[in-house]
Design a protein around this motif. Sequence first.
Motif, PDB file in Angstrom:
ATOM      1  N   VAL A 128      -0.151   8.855 -17.710  1.00 45.90           N
ATOM      2  CA  VAL A 128      -0.088  10.032 -16.639  1.00 45.90           C
ATOM      3  C   VAL A 128       0.683  10.364 -16.078  1.00 45.90           C
ATOM      4  N   GLY A 129       0.446  11.088 -14.248  1.00 52.27           N
ATOM      5  CA  GLY A 129       1.284  11.312 -13.412  1.00 52.27           C
ATOM      6  C   GLY A 129       0.835  12.070 -12.422  1.00 52.27           C
ATOM      7  N   ALA A 130       1.369  12.320 -11.415  1.00 49.23           N
ATOM      8  CA  ALA A 130       0.978  12.343  -9.925  1.00 49.23           C
ATOM      9  C   ALA A 130       2.354  12.970  -9.120  1.00 49.23           C
ATOM     10  N   ALA A 131       2.172  13.794  -8.087  1.00 52.05           N
ATOM     11  CA  ALA A 131       3.159  14.170  -7.360  1.00 52.05           C
ATOM     12  C   ALA A 131       3.420  12.433  -6.873  1.00 52.05           C
ATOM     13  N   ASN A 132       2.784  11.566  -6.344  1.00 53.01           N
ATOM     14  CA  ASN A 132       3.224   9.963  -5.203  1.00 53.01           C
ATOM     15  C   ASN A 132       3.162   8.675  -6.494  1.00 53.01           C
ATOM     16  N   ALA A 133       4.418   9.185  -7.476  1.00 54.99           N
ATOM     17  CA  ALA A 133       4.895   8.014  -8.853  1.00 54.99           C
ATOM     18  C   ALA A 133       4.740   6.800  -8.233  1.00 54.99           C
ATOM     19  N   ALA A 134       5.017   5.910  -6.686  1.00 57.02           N
ATOM     20  CA  ALA A 134       5.023   5.149  -6.843  1.00 57.02           C
ATOM     21  C   ALA A 134       2.832   4.669  -5.830  1.00 57.02           C
ATOM     22  N   ALA A 135       2.537   5.543  -5.663  1.00 56.03           N
ATOM     23  CA  ALA A 135       1.163   5.314  -5.283  1.00 56.03           C
ATOM     24  C   ALA A 135       0.099   5.386  -6.646  1.00 56.03           C
ATOM     25  N   LEU A 136       0.438   5.868  -6.924  1.00 58.43           N
ATOM     26  CA  LEU A 136      -0.119   6.522  -9.061  1.00 58.43           C
ATOM     27  C   LEU A 136      -0.216   4.606  -8.942  1.00 58.43           C
ATOM     28  N   MET A 137       1.242   4.141  -8.687  1.00 52.67           N
ATOM     29  CA  MET A 137       2.084   3.018 -10.011  1.00 52.67           C
ATOM     30  C   MET A 137       0.474   1.791  -9.506  1.00 52.67           C
ATOM     31  N   GLN A 138       0.774   2.108  -8.750  1.00 55.80           N
ATOM     32  CA  GLN A 138       0.154   1.071  -7.609  1.00 55.80           C
ATOM     33  C   GLN A 138      -2.002   0.842  -7.485  1.00 55.80           C
ATOM     34  N   VAL A 139      -2.079   2.367  -8.155  1.00 54.82           N
ATOM     35  CA  VAL A 139      -3.166   2.103  -8.229  1.00 54.82           C
ATOM     36  C   VAL A 139      -4.225   1.849  -9.366  1.00 54.82           C
ATOM     37  N   LEU A 140      -3.056   2.603 -10.653  1.00 56.24           N
ATOM     38  CA  LEU A 140      -3.036   1.857 -12.269  1.00 56.24           C
ATOM     39  C   LEU A 140      -2.846   0.397 -12.538  1.00 56.24           C
ATOM     40  N   ARG A 141      -2.466  -0.536 -11.557  1.00 55.86           N
ATOM     41  CA  ARG A 141      -2.153  -1.811 -12.088  1.00 55.86           C
ATOM     42  C   ARG A 141      -3.543  -2.731 -11.519  1.00 55.86           C
ATOM     43  N   SER A 142      -4.416  -2.142 -10.579  1.00 55.76           N
ATOM     44  CA  SER A 142      -5.783  -2.190  -9.976  1.00 55.76           C
ATOM     45  C   SER A 142      -7.247  -1.468 -10.971  1.00 55.76           C
ATOM     46  N   MET A 143      -6.630  -0.996 -12.321  1.00 58.82           N
ATOM     47  CA  MET A 143      -7.585  -0.574 -12.750  1.00 58.82           C
ATOM     48  C   MET A 143      -7.897  -1.498 -13.895  1.00 58.82           C
ATOM     49  N   PRO A 144      -9.254  -1.543 -13.924  1.00 57.19           N
ATOM     50  CA  PRO A 144      -9.893  -2.224 -14.011  1.00 57.19           C
ATOM     51  C   PRO A 144     -10.019  -1.792 -16.138  1.00 57.19           C
ATOM     52  N   LEU A 145      -9.786  -2.633 -16.701  1.00 56.32           N
ATOM     53  CA  LEU A 145     -10.416  -2.647 -18.772  1.00 56.32           C
ATOM     54  C   LEU A 145      -8.831  -2.478 -19.174  1.00 56.32           C
ATOM     55  N   ASN A 146      -7.711  -2.375 -18.672  1.00 60.48           N
ATOM     56  CA  ASN A 146      -5.888  -1.165 -19.092  1.00 60.48           C
ATOM     57  C   ASN A 146      -5.562  -2.762 -19.373  1.00 60.48           C
ATOM     58  N   THR A 147      -4.583  -3.041 -20.869  1.00 59.54           N
ATOM     59  CA  THR A 147      -3.732  -4.093 -21.141  1.00 59.54           C
ATOM     60  C   THR A 147      -2.256  -4.001 -20.604  1.00 59.54           C
TER      61      THR A 147
END
Length: 297
Positions: A224-243
């Motif tokens: 995945v990619g987004a304009a704000n990479a730092a914000a994206l990483m922070q959101v992804l780390r809180s996403m359930p079910l990923n390993t």
Amino acid sequence: MAHVLEVNNLVKHYGRIQALKGVSLTIPKGTVYGILGPNGSGKTTMLGLIMNILQPTSGSIQLFGETPTADHRKKIGTLLETPNFYHYLSAVQNLRIAAAIKGVSNPDIDGVLERVNLLQRKDSAFQTYSLGMKQRLAIASCLIGNPEVMVFDEPTNGLDPVGIAEIRDLIKKLAHEGKTIIMASHLLDEVEKVCTHVAILKRGELIASGHVDEILAHDDVVEVGAANAAALMQVLRSMPLNTGVHEAEAGKCSIHFAPGTADLAAVNKYCFEQGVVLNHLQQKKKSLESKFIELTG
């Protein structure tokens, strides 16, 4: 018998070199069991010990519930090296010699040639065969005496894509007939396409063993990619079910999920609800090579 072969704490030394380091595994009856590993991992040594060609430094092997002997070797079809036949003799003549060496009287030569799809070329000289045909004749030789177990060392080594496909299809056919096949290979693709079970060796140590689907399972990876990479990483780390979440190239991120569980729509929806709009969303399957390096690196 539930298991054809049981290996317990097997150790093999060649002087100072320790080729096998306490390997233990069981091979169920009727399976295609791959012994996988890079060159020098101990695969051929393992096959030599199974065949009673080599003797272990310590540990034990039970074949058909007994310690292997020379008599057991006659019950196993073996292809450990390059096919070795008389070049000027036909398939039938070469197989008659192989049967005499094995002590098999009245061998069904036409039958084994038909099983490997060489019956129409049975009277042709060995030297006229393609590499794939030569390998199939070697497997026909293994089939003389109708052994329950067949042992192959790198059965597709040196073959072109057509020859590789022929040998793979033949191994699957033999397994369907109820044969137990033990094969060493360093080719991941070969093991995944042919074998039901696998043991992975690294420098003489057993790294993993079990069903192929479990041992060689590869994660679903969503990039995945987004304009704000730092914000994206922070959101992804809180996403359930990923390993796991990792930085990828060009500011993108990769999200790892258990095999078969990635849901791109759910990823997109979650990120949007957390205030991040994706400008890149793509599923990528983790390669077999990556999985192998992960296990043996």
